[in-house]
Scaffold this active site. Sequence first.
Site, PDB file in Angstrom:
ATOM      1  N   GLU A 158       0.789  -1.334   0.013  1.00 22.15           N
ATOM      2  CA  GLU A 158       0.036   0.048  -0.032  1.00 22.15           C
ATOM      3  C   GLU A 158       1.058   1.481  -0.045  1.00 22.15           C
ATOM      4  OE1 GLU A 158      -3.674   0.144   2.591  1.00 22.15           O
ATOM      5  OE2 GLU A 158      -3.245  -2.012   2.941  1.00 22.15           O
ATOM      6  N   HIS A 211     -10.343   4.301  19.111  1.00 18.17           N
ATOM      7  CA  HIS A 211     -11.270   3.352  19.566  1.00 18.17           C
ATOM      8  C   HIS A 211     -10.624   2.757  20.866  1.00 18.17           C
ATOM      9  CE1 HIS A 211     -13.417   2.337  15.426  1.00 18.17           C
ATOM     10  NE2 HIS A 211     -14.097   3.208  16.151  1.00 18.17           N
ATOM     11  N   GLN A 243     -12.523  -0.607  23.059  1.00 18.70           N
ATOM     12  CA  GLN A 243     -11.372  -1.261  22.724  1.00 18.70           C
ATOM     13  C   GLN A 243     -11.037  -1.162  20.912  1.00 18.70           C
ATOM     14  OE1 GLN A 243      -9.500  -4.089  24.257  1.00 18.70           O
ATOM     15  NE2 GLN A 243     -10.059  -3.228  26.001  1.00 18.70           N
ATOM     16  N   LEU A 252      -1.362   1.294  18.011  1.00 19.09           N
ATOM     17  CA  LEU A 252      -2.085   2.372  18.129  1.00 19.09           C
ATOM     18  C   LEU A 252      -2.588   3.131  16.843  1.00 19.09           C
ATOM     19  CD1 LEU A 252      -2.941   4.252  20.347  1.00 19.09           C
ATOM     20  CD2 LEU A 252      -1.131   5.844  19.853  1.00 19.09           C
ATOM     21  N   HIS A 253      -3.559   3.561  16.563  1.00 15.19           N
ATOM     22  CA  HIS A 253      -3.979   4.154  15.403  1.00 15.19           C
ATOM     23  C   HIS A 253      -5.104   5.065  15.694  1.00 15.19           C
ATOM     24  CE1 HIS A 253      -6.623   0.587  15.890  1.00 15.19           C
ATOM     25  NE2 HIS A 253      -7.468   1.081  15.031  1.00 15.19           N
TER      26      HIS A 253
END
Length: 269
Positions: A117, A200, A202, A208-209
């Site tokens: 990507e 978010h 959970q 981590l994003h």
Amino acid sequence: QVTSPSGEGTDAVVILEKTPFQEEKVLDLLKKHTKLELQMHNDIYSTYHLYPPPELSEIKTTVVYPATEKHLQKYLRQEVHLIRETWEDYKNITLPFIQSQSFSIQWVYNILEKKAEADRIIHENPDPCDGFVLVPDFKWNQNQLDDLYLIALVHRREVKSLRDLTAEHLPLLRNILQEGKEAVAKRFGVPGSQLRIYLHYQPSYYHLHVHFTALGYDAPGSSVERAHLLTDVIDNLAMDSTYYQKRALTFALRADELLLKKFQEAGRV
């Protein structure tokens, strides 16, 4: 199931989503090549079944193959239960559960290492500590801005979720907020005031994003029991470095999820 050349069946997940109608093509839906079947007529009200030509009936299709049992369970419809997780719950129940799981996030590393990507990257801050990569989410086909959806993936691999964040991570979070908004405005012309930027808990995967979605889009997972606005997270950490190691967090778990069973076994549900 998908049948392989050997005749063996392998599970797959196929997700079909109707893409939003594009304003400039709405008139084409009502032209002569579209089939209409009258269903009901009453005074000034009528309902029809409309069958558009193929070029106007696009369905976004996502395939997960081969799909593990975890993938299959993730996409099955289930009852949900709200959990109120204290910091002690996190240390004693959630964290050991996370550490015991082997759900692969190799696809995240492939993006960060530009093994996959790379051509989809919208913006990158290459700093290994305070940097990130911004890419379109799979949910967005990039044909229209109504359902704009991007993900910022941090370069740091040890930060799993909101629970790991302290004031140490403020430079990273501020970079994501500022540079992410600027990149979206430059590439797509959407100002920061029309973006919903959140984490978010959970999360669906433990790297981590941060989510960037169009404010007018009712994105999956943007409800109050899961989404935490990035600006609020930054303010909370600036006020108290250990904020997310102190407060209880509420989230929903599906009836078939193993983590729910762990909370039930511990008498927390």
